[in-house]
Motif scaffolding. Structure first.
Motif, PDB file in Angstrom:
ATOM      1  N   THR A   1       0.810  -0.979   0.219  1.00 19.24           N
ATOM      2  CA  THR A   1      -0.136  -0.165   0.059  1.00 19.24           C
ATOM      3  C   THR A   1       0.839   1.189   0.112  1.00 19.24           C
ATOM      4  N   ALA A   2       1.962   1.034   0.653  1.00 17.24           N
ATOM      5  CA  ALA A   2       2.736   2.454   1.085  1.00 17.24           C
ATOM      6  C   ALA A   2       3.370   2.717  -0.462  1.00 17.24           C
ATOM      7  N   THR A   3       3.829   1.540  -1.000  1.00 17.21           N
ATOM      8  CA  THR A   3       4.699   1.684  -2.256  1.00 17.21           C
ATOM      9  C   THR A   3       3.925   2.468  -3.278  1.00 17.21           C
ATOM     10  N   GLU A   4       2.609   2.046  -3.377  1.00 14.62           N
ATOM     11  CA  GLU A   4       1.848   2.680  -4.368  1.00 14.62           C
ATOM     12  C   GLU A   4       1.476   3.904  -3.927  1.00 14.62           C
ATOM     13  N   ALA A   5       1.568   4.463  -2.935  1.00 15.33           N
ATOM     14  CA  ALA A   5       1.328   5.609  -2.450  1.00 15.33           C
ATOM     15  C   ALA A   5       2.471   6.896  -2.822  1.00 15.33           C
ATOM     16  N   ILE A   6       3.701   6.207  -2.774  1.00 12.17           N
ATOM     17  CA  ILE A   6       4.881   6.856  -2.769  1.00 12.17           C
ATOM     18  C   ILE A   6       5.359   6.993  -4.425  1.00 12.17           C
ATOM     19  N   LYS A   7       4.707   6.177  -5.017  1.00 10.92           N
ATOM     20  CA  LYS A   7       5.256   6.173  -6.392  1.00 10.92           C
ATOM     21  C   LYS A   7       5.310   7.467  -7.312  1.00 10.92           C
ATOM     22  N   PRO A   8       4.220   8.064  -7.016  1.00  9.83           N
ATOM     23  CA  PRO A   8       3.876   9.421  -7.853  1.00  9.83           C
ATOM     24  C   PRO A   8       4.905  10.576  -7.219  1.00  9.83           C
ATOM     25  N   ILE A   9       5.340  10.299  -6.078  1.00  9.00           N
ATOM     26  CA  ILE A   9       6.129  11.263  -5.473  1.00  9.00           C
ATOM     27  C   ILE A   9       7.931  11.018  -6.024  1.00  9.00           C
ATOM     28  N   LEU A  10       8.149   9.766  -5.930  1.00 11.18           N
ATOM     29  CA  LEU A  10       9.346   9.389  -6.313  1.00 11.18           C
ATOM     30  C   LEU A  10       9.779   9.621  -7.596  1.00 11.18           C
ATOM     31  N   GLY A  11       8.707   9.300  -8.583  1.00  7.32           N
ATOM     32  CA  GLY A  11       8.908   9.261  -9.868  1.00  7.32           C
ATOM     33  C   GLY A  11      10.088   8.505 -10.446  1.00  7.32           C
ATOM     34  N   GLU A  12      11.072   8.987 -11.059  1.00  5.42           N
ATOM     35  CA  GLU A  12      12.229   8.485 -11.806  1.00  5.42           C
ATOM     36  C   GLU A  12      13.112   7.564 -10.694  1.00  5.42           C
ATOM     37  N   TYR A  13      12.953   8.284  -9.645  1.00  4.41           N
ATOM     38  CA  TYR A  13      13.766   7.804  -8.247  1.00  4.41           C
ATOM     39  C   TYR A  13      13.339   6.388  -7.798  1.00  4.41           C
ATOM     40  N   TYR A  14      12.200   6.076  -8.193  1.00  4.56           N
ATOM     41  CA  TYR A  14      11.956   4.637  -7.898  1.00  4.56           C
ATOM     42  C   TYR A  14      12.287   3.565  -8.737  1.00  4.56           C
ATOM     43  N   ARG A  15      12.746   2.255  -8.371  1.00  4.65           N
ATOM     44  CA  ARG A  15      13.269   1.354  -9.276  1.00  4.65           C
ATOM     45  C   ARG A  15      12.334   0.113  -8.854  1.00  4.65           C
ATOM     46  N   LYS A  16      12.152  -0.471 -10.057  1.00  2.00           N
ATOM     47  CA  LYS A  16      11.268  -1.760 -10.172  1.00  2.00           C
ATOM     48  C   LYS A  16      11.769  -2.919 -10.940  1.00  2.00           C
ATOM     49  N   SER A  17      12.187  -3.780 -10.720  1.00  2.00           N
ATOM     50  CA  SER A  17      12.690  -4.750 -12.034  1.00  2.00           C
ATOM     51  C   SER A  17      11.314  -5.921 -12.209  1.00  2.00           C
ATOM     52  N   ASP A  18      11.067  -5.887 -13.452  1.00  2.00           N
ATOM     53  CA  ASP A  18      10.065  -6.878 -13.638  1.00  2.00           C
ATOM     54  C   ASP A  18      10.749  -8.010 -14.530  1.00  2.00           C
ATOM     55  N   GLU A  19      12.229  -8.236 -14.434  1.00  2.00           N
ATOM     56  CA  GLU A  19      12.939  -9.464 -14.921  1.00  2.00           C
ATOM     57  C   GLU A  19      12.526 -10.617 -14.018  1.00  2.00           C
TER      58      GLU A  19
END
Length: 364
Positions: A305-323
């Motif tokens: 829940t927290a991750t979804e909330a902070i994604k718009p704030i972090l923008g390009e600074y958020y890293r997630k791998s889909d590999e």
């Protein structure tokens, strides 16, 4: 980094490592619902008792069947459950299991000692890691070595650090990481404050008693009994622990900082979220790691829940791998060995490429 591998994280001349953050820790916290910071004792305990129940059930099935056809399945499942139990103790170590310190310490020991983790020793070194994430000078675990240090490392140190990294954890408990002296078992280790002496003695004593108990089982039932019911699941657990922690912080596009260029939030963002598929729920969503590093006192069941909330704030600074995890591991295994000796906002380089380059440039 290919766009289909890591979303919102690219290495360019204007990459996040070269810029100051356009938001503050308070900005990020304000975006998260307040309930995400509140642990529920009963919910936390339910994860502990669920893991213990599954572990006990697997032991009962394995013992009743006593079949070499079933043991490989049992080893994989039980080793994974040992790892899940470790994650429960991980919450205890962060104080995110409950607001009661005594309960955190009790469940932390019950979660960690059976899998040979000295709870307080690990808790304190892990605290150091979280307080210094992304800092090349002071981070505690899975930080890069400099190129000159890499070139000086003896073969046995390289062996466990770079070539068989999934078996490194027990050695880390006794010897820490390169250029970091001390042991997780000694109250005199530079890891610990004088005021933490009895915490370390308590956990180390319990650890020794657990080793003694395993020795008693071996004496009573033989080495094969220990191998079948404990050692192999323990090795699987160690491999899980090393794999996940390695992949949290070992990625070619994660920046590392030196000196005054580092500060807590900047360093905390030097990690990456990963998808473990159906294992996510089994090991309590530990792959949801960015939010955890920013707010380490947040219970694991609120991280998504927290991750979804902070994604718009972090923008390009958020890293997630889909590999796929196996592919991420191979990529990091081949690409991530050291960083340049100088500079800040630096990235991993490959020792394999360095070897190839030296051969290419070698004079006739």
């Amino acid at each position: 980094m290919q766009s289909n591998t890591v979303s919102q994280a690219t290495v360019t001349a204007s990459s996040p490592s070269t810029k100051e953050l356009p938001f503050t820790l308070q900005d990020v916290k304000a975006a998260i619902p307040a309930h995400c910071f509140e642990p529920s004792v009963w919910k936390s305990l339910s994860y502990f008792f669920l893991d213990i129940s599954i572990i006990a059930g697997l032991y009962a099935i394995a013992y009743s069947l006593d079949s070499w056809f079933f043991f490989p399945i049992f080893w994989l499942m039980q080793g994974t459950m040992f790892w899940a139990l470790f994650v429960v103790g991980h919450d205890c170590g962060h104080g995110s299991f409950s607001k009661q310190k005594w309960l955190n310490n009790l469940i932390g020991h019950l979660s960690h000692i059976p899998i040979l983790v000295p709870y307080h020793g690990w808790r304190i070194s892990h605290r150091t890691h979280h307080a210094n994430t992304g800092n090349l000078d002071t981070d505690e675990s899975w930080y890069p070595v400099s190129e000159s240090k890499y070139n000086r490392m003896p073969w046995y140190e390289k062996l466990f650090r770079f070539y068989i990294p999934l078996l490194a954890y027990p050695i880390y408990l006794f010897r820490r990481s390169p250029d970091r002296a001390g042991s997780h078992f000694s109250p005199n280790s530079p890891l610990f404050r004088p005021s933490e002496k009895w915490d370390i003695i308590t956990s180390s004593t319990l650890w020794v008693l657990m080793v003694g108990f395993l020795g008693f089982l071996t004496y009573e039932f033989g080495w094969l009994f220990l191998l079948k019911y404990y050692l192999v699941p323990y090795i699987i657990f160690v491999m899980w622990l090393d794999l996940v922690t390695y992949l949290h912080h070992t990625e070619a596009d994660i920046p590392w900082y030196r000196g005054e260029d580092w500060y807590f939030l900047k360093g905390a963002l030097s990690t990456i979220d990963r998808d473990y598929g159906f294992i996510n729920s089994i090991h309590h969503d530990i792959g949801t790691h960015v939010a955890h590093h920013i707010f380490l006192n947040m219970p694991h069941y609120h991280l998504k829940t927290a991750t979804e909330a902070i994604k718009p704030i972090l923008g390009e600074y958020y890293r997630k791998s889909d590999e796929p995890i196996w592919k991420s591991f191979i990529n990091s295994y081949l690409a991530c060995h050291f960083v340049p000796d100088t500079g800040s906002g630096v990235y991993y380089q490959s020792g394999w490429k360095s070897k190839d380059s030296s051969k290419t440039n070698k004079p006739d």
